[in-house]
Design a protein around this motif. Sequence first.
Motif, PDB file in Angstrom:
ATOM      1  N   PRO A 144    -121.039  21.255  14.155  1.00 29.03           N
ATOM      2  CA  PRO A 144    -120.518  20.141  14.930  1.00 29.03           C
ATOM      3  C   PRO A 144    -119.557  20.593  16.037  1.00 29.03           C
ATOM      4  CG  PRO A 144    -119.436  20.235  12.793  1.00 29.03           C
ATOM      5  CD  PRO A 144    -120.513  21.260  12.770  1.00 29.03           C
ATOM      6  N   LEU A 145    -119.527  19.772  17.072  1.00 26.62           N
ATOM      7  CA  LEU A 145    -118.682  20.045  18.236  1.00 26.62           C
ATOM      8  C   LEU A 145    -117.465  19.123  18.139  1.00 26.62           C
ATOM      9  CD1 LEU A 145    -120.174  20.415  21.804  1.00 26.62           C
ATOM     10  CD2 LEU A 145    -117.901  19.519  21.445  1.00 26.62           C
ATOM     11  N   ALA A 194    -107.690  29.376   7.167  1.00 29.57           N
ATOM     12  CA  ALA A 194    -108.432  29.131   8.404  1.00 29.57           C
ATOM     13  C   ALA A 194    -108.588  27.648   8.622  1.00 29.57           C
ATOM     14  CB  ALA A 194    -109.814  29.778   8.316  1.00 29.57           C
ATOM     15  N   LEU A 195    -108.845  27.275   9.874  1.00 25.07           N
ATOM     16  CA  LEU A 195    -109.219  25.895  10.175  1.00 25.07           C
ATOM     17  C   LEU A 195    -110.569  25.608   9.524  1.00 25.07           C
ATOM     18  CD1 LEU A 195    -108.520  25.579  14.020  1.00 25.07           C
ATOM     19  CD2 LEU A 195    -107.327  24.356  12.185  1.00 25.07           C
ATOM     20  N   PRO A 196    -110.811  24.368   9.142  1.00 25.16           N
ATOM     21  CA  PRO A 196    -112.135  24.055   8.593  1.00 25.16           C
ATOM     22  C   PRO A 196    -113.206  24.070   9.681  1.00 25.16           C
ATOM     23  CG  PRO A 196    -110.773  22.068   8.732  1.00 25.16           C
ATOM     24  CD  PRO A 196    -109.891  23.223   9.120  1.00 25.16           C
ATOM     25  N   THR A 197    -114.442  24.265   9.270  1.00 24.38           N
ATOM     26  CA  THR A 197    -115.571  24.188  10.201  1.00 24.38           C
ATOM     27  C   THR A 197    -115.597  22.814  10.860  1.00 24.38           C
ATOM     28  OG1 THR A 197    -116.875  25.713   8.893  1.00 24.38           O
ATOM     29  CG2 THR A 197    -118.092  24.265  10.364  1.00 24.38           C
ATOM     30  N   GLY A 198    -115.860  22.823  12.146  1.00 28.25           N
ATOM     31  CA  GLY A 198    -115.903  21.553  12.872  1.00 28.25           C
ATOM     32  C   GLY A 198    -114.624  21.263  13.625  1.00 28.25           C
ATOM     33  N   LYS A 199    -113.604  22.114  13.425  1.00 30.84           N
ATOM     34  CA  LYS A 199    -112.347  21.951  14.160  1.00 30.84           C
ATOM     35  C   LYS A 199    -112.241  23.042  15.224  1.00 30.84           C
ATOM     36  CE  LYS A 199    -110.467  18.460  12.116  1.00 30.84           C
ATOM     37  NZ  LYS A 199    -110.693  17.206  12.847  1.00 30.84           N
ATOM     38  N   ALA A 200    -112.031  22.605  16.451  1.00 25.41           N
ATOM     39  CA  ALA A 200    -111.787  23.560  17.527  1.00 25.41           C
ATOM     40  C   ALA A 200    -110.331  24.015  17.464  1.00 25.41           C
ATOM     41  CB  ALA A 200    -112.087  22.909  18.867  1.00 25.41           C
ATOM     42  N   ARG A 228    -122.123  16.150   4.442  1.00 28.24           N
ATOM     43  CA  ARG A 228    -122.065  14.938   5.273  1.00 28.24           C
ATOM     44  C   ARG A 228    -120.916  14.968   6.279  1.00 28.24           C
ATOM     45  NH1 ARG A 228    -125.155  10.983   3.376  1.00 28.24           N
ATOM     46  NH2 ARG A 228    -123.965   9.513   4.613  1.00 28.24           N
ATOM     47  N   HIS A 229    -119.828  15.642   5.901  1.00 23.36           N
ATOM     48  CA  HIS A 229    -118.674  15.651   6.801  1.00 23.36           C
ATOM     49  C   HIS A 229    -118.945  16.463   8.073  1.00 23.36           C
ATOM     50  CE1 HIS A 229    -118.328  19.396   4.561  1.00 23.36           C
ATOM     51  NE2 HIS A 229    -117.462  19.838   5.459  1.00 23.36           N
ATOM     52  N   LEU A 230    -120.015  17.251   8.077  1.00 27.10           N
ATOM     53  CA  LEU A 230    -120.319  18.037   9.275  1.00 27.10           C
ATOM     54  C   LEU A 230    -121.359  17.362  10.174  1.00 27.10           C
ATOM     55  CD1 LEU A 230    -120.431  21.641   7.720  1.00 27.10           C
ATOM     56  CD2 LEU A 230    -118.537  20.522   8.933  1.00 27.10           C
ATOM     57  N   GLN A 231    -121.866  16.221   9.739  1.00 32.67           N
ATOM     58  CA  GLN A 231    -122.847  15.508  10.559  1.00 32.67           C
ATOM     59  C   GLN A 231    -122.157  14.923  11.795  1.00 32.67           C
ATOM     60  OE1 GLN A 231    -126.244  15.111  10.014  1.00 32.67           O
ATOM     61  NE2 GLN A 231    -126.489  13.866  11.862  1.00 32.67           N
ATOM     62  N   GLU A 235    -117.199  30.682   4.947  1.00 33.95           N
ATOM     63  CA  GLU A 235    -117.461  29.245   4.860  1.00 33.95           C
ATOM     64  C   GLU A 235    -118.947  28.943   5.066  1.00 33.95           C
ATOM     65  OE1 GLU A 235    -114.742  26.795   7.010  1.00 33.95           O
ATOM     66  OE2 GLU A 235    -115.552  24.969   6.106  1.00 33.95           O
ATOM     67  N   ALA A 236    -119.575  29.720   5.950  1.00 27.75           N
ATOM     68  CA  ALA A 236    -121.021  29.539   6.182  1.00 27.75           C
ATOM     69  C   ALA A 236    -121.801  29.727   4.882  1.00 27.75           C
ATOM     70  CB  ALA A 236    -121.512  30.522   7.246  1.00 27.75           C
ATOM     71  N   VAL A 237    -121.400  30.720   4.102  1.00 23.68           N
ATOM     72  CA  VAL A 237    -122.081  30.975   2.822  1.00 23.68           C
ATOM     73  C   VAL A 237    -121.843  29.818   1.854  1.00 23.68           C
ATOM     74  CG1 VAL A 237    -122.161  32.502   0.818  1.00 23.68           C
ATOM     75  CG2 VAL A 237    -121.996  33.482   3.120  1.00 23.68           C
TER      76      VAL A 237
END
Lengths: 321, 319
Positions: free
Chosen positions: A236-237, A185-191, B308-311, A156-158
């Motif tokens: 993001p957290l 996988a969970l999307p980025t930004g999801k804990a 934008r969704h990661l901001q 996902e980082a790529v």
Amino acid sequence: MSITYLEAIREAQARALADDPRVFIYGQDVGAFGGAFKATKNLANEYPGRVIDAPISEDAMIGMAVGAAVEGMRPIIEMQFADFSTVGFNQIVNQAATLHWRTRVSCPIVVRLPSGGTSGSGPFHSQSMEALYAQYPGLVVMTPATVEDAYSMLLEAVAIDDPVIFCEHKYLYYHLKADRLPTEALPTGKAAIARTGRDLSIVAYSAMVHEALAVAEELSGEGWEIEVVDLRSVKPLDTDTVMASVARTGRLLAVGESWPWGGVTAEVVARVASEGFNLLDAPPQRLNAKDTPIPYHPNLWTVHRPTARSIAAAARQLLRS
Amino acid sequence: MVLGRVLDEKFATLYRAGKIHGGVFLGRGQEALSVAVGMQLQPGDVYAPLIRDQAGRLAFGETVLDAARTYMGSALGPMRGRDGNVHRGRPKAGYIPMISHLGSNIAVVNGALLAKRMKGQNGVVGAACIGEGATSTGAFHESLNQAAIECLPLVLVVANNQFAYSTPASRQFACEALVDKAPGYGVTGHSVVGNDLVQCLAVLRGAIDAARNGGGPQFVEATLLRLCGHGEHDDAGYISQEHKDSPLGRDCLKIAEEQLLKAGVADSDTVRQWRNEVVLEVDDAIAKVQREPAPDPYQEDWCALASRHLQETHSHLED
């Protein structure tokens, strides 16, 4: 079949190279040698011309990646150790992180940081840099704690159109194994909730998730149900998941391997205190490494950073308060 | 050259009138070198100018409007008020916007050139412009070495204008000439008198052609004198009269005019007419930009990410 955290990183890069001709890897010793940790083993053979040895020039490595990204490529930069990324810090935070905001041209680069402590590595091969990079706007900072996340989050980082600081933990490289690579996988930004509980939320990321899980197991023998939140990305957290966990448990212990001043654990505590104060049954606590450089000797090292033992002690204290 | 000079002078006037927020940085004395780089690059090439390259930027294809909008903070400019003055570019057109950290853009040019090679686009060059001050940085060393290792078609143009802000060249390097560094990196070095247009055109053409034809990185040291302060806030009292009276202190625009007259390319009436034309062009552009909207903080999206969704959003009290 079993696959390690390190092999998952290697496999993710192999797949990124296979799937997308815009991807290339640039870093010290990543070519024929396969990387200091073998995270790029055989990739130079399999993808000729796309796994490129860099000189010991971290500044120019990142600068090179930014220029290539402007031209539409999606470079992966391997820092040999996270600690050395300070030499490329300027290009990361001033060039890569600001490019899209300044120009509307995105900067899809991945900077892989072999992070965190292993015994015997000392002050300059053990650092955790996630808080430093999370401070800067324009960067995504990932801190995978599992084999599955190491694989799926690197892919996902790529794919993400922004610079991603990918903090992969060296202690987990060989210690952590999974049966197979994940297909979702969970999307980025999801804990993720790594373990459910109702008495205390331990919010952790990267290698500290496993220390927290060991504590949850140990304290379950004492009748406590500890919930472990794996942040997965620190920027993001995922405040929502943290807050929902604290709403269930009423107690928060944030654990990080990096230094105590500011940082991810402070951010977690600040958010819970300001947005979820009424959810708390006790003052929120945090546990970090000691405020010194990271020591070499195992006797010192094991006490310098949080471990299951020190986390358990903090958890017991918090549960009694 | 004339357009660059006139536009610079206009910015200086606007600065003194309080119409420009932030600094103004002129290329006075460096136009011959700058234009020799910018005009000899082609579409598809990469160009990373520095603060004294107004002439080269225009020659490379930047519009007067892009420059004016950035200096005057127009919301319609390429930087939309997010960055100003000389910090402007259009990366997708190969025009790399500078950051203030000197030497940092050389590796960015390297990366663009490496990418072009990987994509099979050959016959392109990238020019990165720095001053002698930037040769003291680690970024300079790392990136020139990197270009040499990868045999990239980089033309690194060093305007040795004798002062980095107020620091004289003698406090910047101890070798006799900067071009002496070139063989140490395994790259070809060129020297040129930087206020001589004819020389600059010839030497830069040689360097650019060599890079384009597979000769690897080219290092060009142009010796000249900055004929202004670091910025318009700086009276440059540290530049001695002896420096100003030396051959380097001669205005490159004057020298170029003499060269044109001598070669019979233009007469003095023609040169005067050029100047009059560009004065009108610049005045029109400034008048237009002065009527344009400034950036509106309430329309600004305050998002640093393309995804934008990661901001992250902060401070619910502000919502």
